[in-house]
Design an enzyme around this catalytic site. Sequence first.
Site, mmCIF file in Angstrom:
data_model
loop_
_atom_site.group_PDB
_atom_site.id
_atom_site.type_symbol
_atom_site.label_atom_id
_atom_site.label_comp_id
_atom_site.label_asym_id
_atom_site.label_seq_id
_atom_site.Cartn_x
_atom_site.Cartn_y
_atom_site.Cartn_z
ATOM 1 C CG ASP A 119 3.819 -0.354 15.216
ATOM 2 O OD1 ASP A 119 2.864 -0.455 16.002
ATOM 3 O OD2 ASP A 119 4.025 0.659 14.525
ATOM 4 C CG HIS A 232 -1.628 1.188 14.099
ATOM 5 N ND1 HIS A 232 -0.589 0.317 14.322
ATOM 6 C CD2 HIS A 232 -1.060 2.340 13.629
ATOM 7 C CE1 HIS A 232 0.556 0.911 14.002
ATOM 8 N NE2 HIS A 232 0.294 2.142 13.578
ATOM 9 C CG HIS A 338 0.495 5.183 15.629
ATOM 10 N ND1 HIS A 338 0.909 5.096 14.319
ATOM 11 C CD2 HIS A 338 -0.024 6.441 15.766
ATOM 12 C CE1 HIS A 338 0.649 6.248 13.701
ATOM 13 N NE2 HIS A 338 0.101 7.071 14.548
#
Length: 443
Positions: A119, A232, A338
Amino acid sequence: MSTDDSSNNINISPISRDADASSSSTSTANPSPSSLPEVVPVPLTWPPDGQLSLEWIQHVISAFDWSSKNLPPSSFPSVLPVPVFDALVLTASKILHKEPNCVRIETPDSDSTVVVVGDLHGQLHDLLFLFQDAGFPSGNRIFVFNGDYVDRGAWGLETFLLLLAWKVFMPHRVYLLRGNHESKYCTSTYGFEKEVLAKYGDKGKHVYRKCLGCFEGLPLASIIAERVYTAHGGLFRSITVTPSKRTRGKKNRRMNLVPESNALCLGSLEELSKARRSVLDPPWEGQNLIPGDVLWSDPSMKPGLSPNKERGIGLLWGPDCTEEFLQKFKLKLIIRSHEGPDAREKRPGLAGMDEGYTIDHDVESGKLITVFSAPDYPQFQATEERYNNKGAYIVLKSPDFDNPEFHSFEAITPRPKVNAYYDFEEVMDSDEDLDLASMVPDL
């Protein structure tokens, strides 16, 4: 490039941290992030032949870095005019939409490396440092980004557009996967939509719609060198459907497919390849559940596969599922993202995100790793006490690509002063308790 004193040229200060000179070459094959231009033409223009170059990307980096520190958000079109935005997003979207749901990444040389990034959440300056630290994408350095480029941080648009530029320039060396925040629901809640409107004014809705269309084209997962699965959120369920019974004597009647109500079981890579990813918001109900699983699911220390009730979408999977997935598809690693420090502090049994990565499952066939690349996250916090987490990226090296090297780094400070684009004091820090009713019901 030319450094003459044109009226359209603005002096740009290089990024504040120098890359390790020993880690990168100044050749075109292995370009150096430390040699950015000190003068860059603004506004940026689209190349007449539509072919991006390393020099053009370096101009983008310098212009975005400079403008974030010296211009108000509303002046962003003076840096990247709408026609240039349109050309970049259209070109990138054409490439992305042609890629399969799960991209298979083959390494070209015996000395190739693959960098896996988690991220980013609009923390542009930390991304720029990451490139300095890891090196730019090159002939033998591949980058795989696990999604969540936007929201919460103040420079989601710059972060996403820079990565699109790299994708256009090196489509087989840069892979951009979708995160759960590359959706209409999340971007309307966590700041990206308002960021775009603030930066592009009366053209903001147009720019936002183009970004949403590009999000829909982002692949869901990757497999690196037949050894490593990245996504993800992570794993996904099997969607077993059976035809409903036809009425006797009614030929050519359309058959309705209905999901079987069996216990949850892991899906296959073939099922992943057939999922419909072109949705604004991945569905939490119906038959097209795999995209939501891949983007929203989380690991657990509890064995088995179960609905992710805290998030309201996706799954929780235990170490036994990690072992089953690795063994079934002859893989050694699962690398997902995530979960930042805010989410992890609410997950009993799982390690915190202080170093930017965790090894969540260590099973017979390999490992499950979470990597998070946004240090000192989130950028805007309602409490005086910050998480002060490090960010991290992972380097995989030949020949096997299954012995991860972890590289942790701290946030670039000070960050340029800017206001948040969402009410961070009222909006939850993690993605729990989603307002599912407000998500687009694109089943």
